[in-house]
Design an enzyme around this catalytic site. Structure first.
Site, mmCIF file in Angstrom:
data_model
loop_
_atom_site.group_PDB
_atom_site.id
_atom_site.type_symbol
_atom_site.label_atom_id
_atom_site.label_comp_id
_atom_site.label_asym_id
_atom_site.label_seq_id
_atom_site.Cartn_x
_atom_site.Cartn_y
_atom_site.Cartn_z
ATOM 1 C CB SER A 1 -0.419 -0.047 1.478
ATOM 2 O OG SER A 1 -1.809 -0.882 0.559
ATOM 3 C CE LYS B 1 -4.881 2.288 -0.580
ATOM 4 N NZ LYS B 1 -4.198 0.720 -0.211
ATOM 5 C CB SER C 1 -4.673 1.557 3.561
ATOM 6 O OG SER C 1 -3.692 1.001 2.740
ATOM 7 C CE LYS D 1 -1.368 3.755 2.698
ATOM 8 N NZ LYS D 1 -1.256 3.065 3.628
#
Length: 294
Positions: free
Chosen positions: A61, A64, A119, A230
């Protein structure tokens, strides 16, 4: 006169001790659990530390971050998006999502908070379609943009990081992408906000988001100065993490891949990087150039 001479000698010896205490170089082995890692100076791109930084691995993820970069560059935050059935169907219900429904309307900014904090794979797809018209077209744009940033070993197959054998990157490439995202005006707040409430939409009640990144305030590995962060995880990628931390005039980007979500590695990298910055500053004051890269 004798007293003044002794004072000068004391100051001189103190300076010599300080200068002599500086480490010789940044080439130091760190005990990292991650399979691959890199630490960059965000402003210059200089590599401060690396471990297998060009090994091709799955990003999960942290993908992203690129999705957000393209969304901020191409869409207005107040623009209203309508969720398509395609965007919803492309996301397994067992993965991260915010239960978006086909026909639901939300703004670009709300979708960005959803991908940065929760997320949300469905929100990432909505942004992808808004930018490129299709999920496939957006993945191609992601790969092309990555190459333009210098990320030559990266191929994106989707906007969210869900498992795909062709969706891969390196720690170095993701650090370049993360640095570019940090520099993009208006982006970092989506990856640094701790709590946020998405207002009720035409099809859903209000939703509250709580950022789970453990470097942020309230987190187990809280680190002062985090600008954006993140995390990601899939069974194939294992843990992945990307973050930007600022201290004084120094801004560091760290990325770890296949890390088992070990935020401790990031603390180790930042402590190392900022200690090198302090050493370089002290060395300059002592009249010599201290190497701040490897």
């Amino acid at each position: 006169m004798i007293k003044w001479s002794r004072r000068l000698l004391t100051l001189f010896l103190a300076a010599m001790l300080l200068c002599g205490a500086l480490p010789a170089s940044a080439e130091e082995e760190l005990n990292l659990a991650s399979q691959a890692a890199v630490l960059l100076d965000a402003e210059t791109g200089a590599v401060l530390y690396q471990k297998n930084m060009h090994q091709v691995l799955y990003p999960a993820s942290i993908t992203k971050i690129m999705t957000a970069l393209l969304a901020v560059q191409n869409l207005q935050p107040e623009a209203v998006l309508t969720v398509s059935q395609t965007a919803v169907n492309a996301v397994p219900r067992t993965s991260s999502h915010i239960s978006l429904k086909a026909g639901e309307r939300l703004t670009v900014e709300q979708a960005l908070y959803a991908i940065g904090m929760e997320s949300a794979n469905d929100a990432a797809n909505v942004l992808a379609e808004a930018v490129s018209g299709s999920l496939e077209g957006f993945a191609q744009l992601m790969t092309e943009t990555a190459a333009q940033l210098g990320a030559k070993n990266t191929h994106f197959a989707n906007a969210n990081g869900l498992p795909d054998s062709s969706h891969a990157t390196t720690a170095y490439d993701m650090a370049l992408i993360t640095a570019a995202a940090w520099k993009q005006e208006g982006l970092k707040k989506y990856f640094s906000t701790v709590t946020y409430t998405l207002p009720a939409t035409n099809l859903s009640a209000a939703r509250s988001f709580n950022n789970k990144d453990r470097l942020l305030p309230g987190g187990q590995y809280y680190y002062d100065g985090v600008e954006m962060a993140k995390t990601g995880w899939t069974s194939s990628a294992q843990g992945t993490f990307a973050a930007v931390v600022q201290k004084g005039d120094v801004t560091l980007v760290a990325v770890t891949l296949q890390d088992g979500n070990d935020w401790a590695d990031h603390r180790t990298l930042y402590e190392f990087g900022f200690s090198r910055a302090d050493a370089a500053e002290t060395a300059a004051a002592c009249g010599r150039k201290e190497r701040f890269w490897i």
